[in-house]
Design an enzyme around this catalytic site. Structure first.
Site, mmCIF file in Angstrom:
data_model
loop_
_atom_site.group_PDB
_atom_site.id
_atom_site.type_symbol
_atom_site.label_atom_id
_atom_site.label_comp_id
_atom_site.label_asym_id
_atom_site.label_seq_id
_atom_site.Cartn_x
_atom_site.Cartn_y
_atom_site.Cartn_z
ATOM 1 N N TYR A 99 19.623 23.561 74.729
ATOM 2 C CA TYR A 99 20.575 24.766 74.845
ATOM 3 C C TYR A 99 20.311 24.704 76.309
ATOM 4 O O TYR A 99 21.660 24.619 77.299
ATOM 5 C CB TYR A 99 20.028 25.541 74.092
ATOM 6 N N ASN A 122 30.885 26.516 65.478
ATOM 7 C CA ASN A 122 31.283 24.831 66.259
ATOM 8 C C ASN A 122 31.672 25.005 63.987
ATOM 9 O O ASN A 122 30.967 24.833 63.444
ATOM 10 C CB ASN A 122 30.349 24.023 66.826
ATOM 11 N N CYS A 130 27.107 19.353 66.204
ATOM 12 C CA CYS A 130 25.291 20.695 67.455
ATOM 13 C C CYS A 130 24.250 20.466 66.913
ATOM 14 O O CYS A 130 23.232 20.899 67.386
ATOM 15 C CB CYS A 130 26.175 21.853 67.167
ATOM 16 N N HIS A 131 24.736 19.322 66.393
ATOM 17 C CA HIS A 131 22.724 19.069 64.815
ATOM 18 C C HIS A 131 22.428 18.555 66.535
ATOM 19 O O HIS A 131 21.145 18.351 66.557
ATOM 20 C CB HIS A 131 23.469 17.987 64.202
ATOM 21 N N GLU A 157 20.929 8.900 62.293
ATOM 22 C CA GLU A 157 21.094 8.420 63.938
ATOM 23 C C GLU A 157 20.517 7.779 64.443
ATOM 24 O O GLU A 157 20.773 6.440 64.866
ATOM 25 C CB GLU A 157 21.611 9.697 64.548
#
Length: 161
Positions: A99, A122, A130-131, A157
């Site tokens: 953050y 979100n 946002c993950h 990912e």
């Protein structure tokens, strides 16, 4: 016209709601009505139908997260939240930022809590990733759809990278 569709994913049912071809709400939930309520969509989820984001969702779960970042979104929010969401879409798949790093990149290093609030607000999960945001220590922090889903998305990912 507002349309919605639900996709069976390894992370649970994933609902996408679009309005005029742009995603206005998306998340792992039990149904479009619940997602519309969570996202405070006036007029509800619309009708069941084909969404333009379908190919991107399928590609994501088939190992290619790139198309999800090109899906048009129409997420209502403040100018600051829009800037945070744009910055989130720039984080490469499988990588994370804190953050604080996002706040600094936006020119306000003291705004890490505001960045966290933007992530929490979100409404278009997956398409605004946002993950990919962690706490200052790198720990998996809160995620509206559960830390298990967050970890699964990042693992997916990283395996694709």
């Amino acid at each position: 016209m507002r349309v919605h569709d639900t996709f069976d994913t390894p992370d649970g049912p994933f609902v996408v709601i679009e309005d005029e071809g742009a995603v206005v709400a998306a998340g792992w939930t039990q149904g479009p009505a619940a997602l519309a309520a969570r996202s405070r969509l006036d007029g509800g989820p619309g009708v069941r139908g084909d969404v333009t984001a379908a190919d991107a969702v399928v590609a994501y779960y088939d190992g290619d997260p790139r198309p999800a970042m090109a899906v048009p979104i129409a997420a209502p929010g403040t100018e600051f939240r829009a800037a945070v969401w744009d910055a989130l879409r720039e984080i490469p798949a499988g990588q994370t930022r804190t953050y604080g790093e996002l706040a600094a990149a936006l020119g306000n290093p003291k705004a890490s809590r505001a960045v966290g609030a933007a992530c929490g607000a979100n409404p278009v999960a997956l398409f605004v990733p946002c993950h990919r945001v962690t706490g200052a220590s790198g720990a998996m922090t809160g995620f509206a759809w559960g830390v298990e889903v967050k970890r699964s998305l990042l693992d997916r990912e990283r395996a694709a990278a």
